[in-house]
Design an enzyme around this catalytic site. Sequence first.
Site, short mmCIF file in Angstrom:
data_model
loop_
_atom_site.label_atom_id
_atom_site.label_comp_id
_atom_site.label_asym_id
_atom_site.label_seq_id
_atom_site.Cartn_x
_atom_site.Cartn_y
_atom_site.Cartn_z
N GLY A 246 0.78 -1.23 0.00
CA GLY A 246 0.00 0.00 0.00
C GLY A 246 0.81 1.28 0.00
N GLU A 283 4.29 -6.23 1.39
CA GLU A 283 3.75 -6.68 0.09
C GLU A 283 3.56 -5.50 -0.86
OE1 GLU A 283 0.00 -8.24 1.38
OE2 GLU A 283 0.87 -10.03 2.27
N PRO A 284 4.63 -4.81 -1.21
CA PRO A 284 4.44 -3.63 -2.06
C PRO A 284 4.22 -3.99 -3.53
CG PRO A 284 6.77 -3.97 -1.66
CD PRO A 284 6.05 -5.06 -0.91
N GLY A 285 3.29 -3.33 -4.15
CA GLY A 285 3.07 -3.49 -5.59
C GLY A 285 3.37 -2.16 -6.28
N ARG A 286 2.45 -1.23 -6.11
CA ARG A 286 2.54 0.06 -6.78
C ARG A 286 3.89 0.76 -6.62
NH1 ARG A 286 -1.88 3.00 -7.60
NH2 ARG A 286 -2.89 1.73 -6.00
N ARG A 322 -7.16 2.99 -14.58
CA ARG A 322 -7.25 3.62 -13.26
C ARG A 322 -8.12 4.88 -13.23
NH1 ARG A 322 -3.47 5.63 -10.83
NH2 ARG A 322 -4.15 4.98 -8.78
N TYR A 326 -11.06 4.34 -10.68
CA TYR A 326 -10.89 4.94 -9.35
C TYR A 326 -10.86 6.46 -9.39
CZ TYR A 326 -8.21 0.49 -8.70
OH TYR A 326 -7.75 -0.79 -8.67
N CYS A 353 -15.63 3.77 -26.54
CA CYS A 353 -16.98 4.32 -26.49
C CYS A 353 -17.57 4.20 -25.09
CB CYS A 353 -17.85 3.65 -27.55
SG CYS A 353 -17.30 4.14 -29.18
N TYR A 384 -0.60 -1.19 -12.19
CA TYR A 384 -2.03 -1.30 -12.48
C TYR A 384 -2.38 -0.64 -13.82
CZ TYR A 384 -1.79 -2.67 -7.63
OH TYR A 384 -1.43 -3.29 -6.46
C1 LIG Z 1 -2.75 -5.59 -4.21
C2 LIG Z 1 -2.18 -6.09 -2.95
C3 LIG Z 1 -0.99 -5.57 -2.47
C4 LIG Z 1 -0.24 -4.46 -3.14
O1 LIG Z 1 -0.81 -3.22 -2.94
P1 LIG Z 1 -0.06 -1.90 -3.45
O2 LIG Z 1 -0.97 -0.82 -3.07
O3 LIG Z 1 0.09 -2.02 -4.92
O4 LIG Z 1 1.25 -1.84 -2.74
C5 LIG Z 1 -0.48 -6.13 -1.33
N1 LIG Z 1 -1.11 -7.13 -0.67
C6 LIG Z 1 -2.27 -7.64 -1.12
C7 LIG Z 1 -2.91 -8.74 -0.36
C8 LIG Z 1 -2.85 -7.14 -2.26
O5 LIG Z 1 -4.00 -7.66 -2.70
#
Ligand SMILES: *Cc1c(COP(=O)(O)O)cnc(C)c1O
Length: 432
Positions: A246, A283-286, A322, A326, A353, A384
């Site tokens: 997050g 658990e970083p994604g973004r 996005r 969102y 469209c 994303y």
């Molecule tokens: C999507 C997700 C993340 C990553 O979130 P980011 O906001 O992209 O860092 C981490 N943990 C879980 C369980 C997720 O579903």
Amino acid sequence: MPPLRRSDGVLVLGHVSLAEVARDPRFGTPAYVYDVDAIAAEGRELRAAFEQAPHLVAYAVKANSAGPIVKALAAVGCGADVVSGAELTLALRCGVSPEAVVFSGVAKTSAELDLAIGSGTAGIGSIQVESVEEIPRIAARASAAGRVARVSLRINPGVDKEALDTHSYIATGHDEAKFGVPLSSVPEALGLVAISPSLRLVGVGSHVGSQLTAVDGYVASARALFAFAREIRARFPLTFVDAGGGFGIDYGEGCPVRPADFVRATRALQVEMGLGDLALYCEPGRSMVGAHGVLLASVIQRKLAEGRRWTMIDAGMNDLMRPALYQARHRIVPIALDAAASVSAYHVVGPVCESSDDFGVHDLPDDAGSSRLREVAILDAGAYGYSMGSRYNGRAMAAEVFLSGGKVIGATPRSPAEEWVQDRLRAGAALV
Ligand SMILES: *Cc1c(COP(=O)(O)O)cnc(C)c1O
């Protein structure tokens, strides 16, 4: 990390001119361009924030599942947070060890559980339990496989939604969310795990939401998580606590904290609460990929009507969802800046469209005589973006271009229109 910059008016990412990429006939537009070196550096920087403490940076593969990116993060020692069997398979083939995978998701199928339990010599690092109802299902699959599945309990710490500075669709750790086990169900969940010989509870986790631009909400959730871990660790052989992902990035409105700041604050709290011997997972994604990717688009035409100025580009909501999903805002800038051109506010829209195929209002150069705006870059599109893409309206999946060492190291061509046509013509044919 070399950020996106301008040189002689032209945008440069990872030492490569984006004008050259956009005009390269091998790629065409729309095209996502990623700075793989900068992504690997994010992984290294975040891991360094743990100093010598035991940890796992489990990259959330759903943010960007491109092979070169997952491989680059695996190569700097990151694990993976996956949410499907396909993502699990991808992570393993990209070099992530089964031990370094956590599997999240509220509705894992039996086939997905089997894949997780059967990976490697002892299954994946942990299956994250998101409901009481899931526990006997995992136990039965593990028992059938003759294995002990490692699980972690994703608790829903009940952080007040209003306290989180994020969009409600991307807040996940409040008590009405579908994710995680609410505190009121935790005793039942623990009881079920305790009586299941095919399960071993090795961790507890939470994930409060996404695009957090201050550490407070994250640390508040970690405090509740750590208090819970302290309470149960005499009964269960915990090896880790997982504070989730997050971490926010700067989409133009600023983000005063770095991912490492979240980690340092959380690790300090963990030690203060007497849990310093447990590994800390995140658990970083973004934050790993978002700022290191751009979406290049060509301007198809302008439109002036009823006093409004429009810029129609060849990227749409199917390429970058996005804004439509969102109400997210991405900065949009010309790839090549013409210093002489006047600037006006334009609605930037795609070809799909749907009224929601709208990237918002942006200051862009006007066309005058032979000086025309040819291409734009949609910034911070590394997370994303492509991974949420679709072929709605018969559109192609965008091209992808991967940069490393100051050059293009690989590309995914745009999916041909003919492929979509053939696919749709084949629809329904399989059983005839
Ligand atoms: C999507 C997700 C993340 C990553 O979130 P980011 O906001 O992209 O860092 C981490 N943990 C879980 C369980 C997720 O579903």
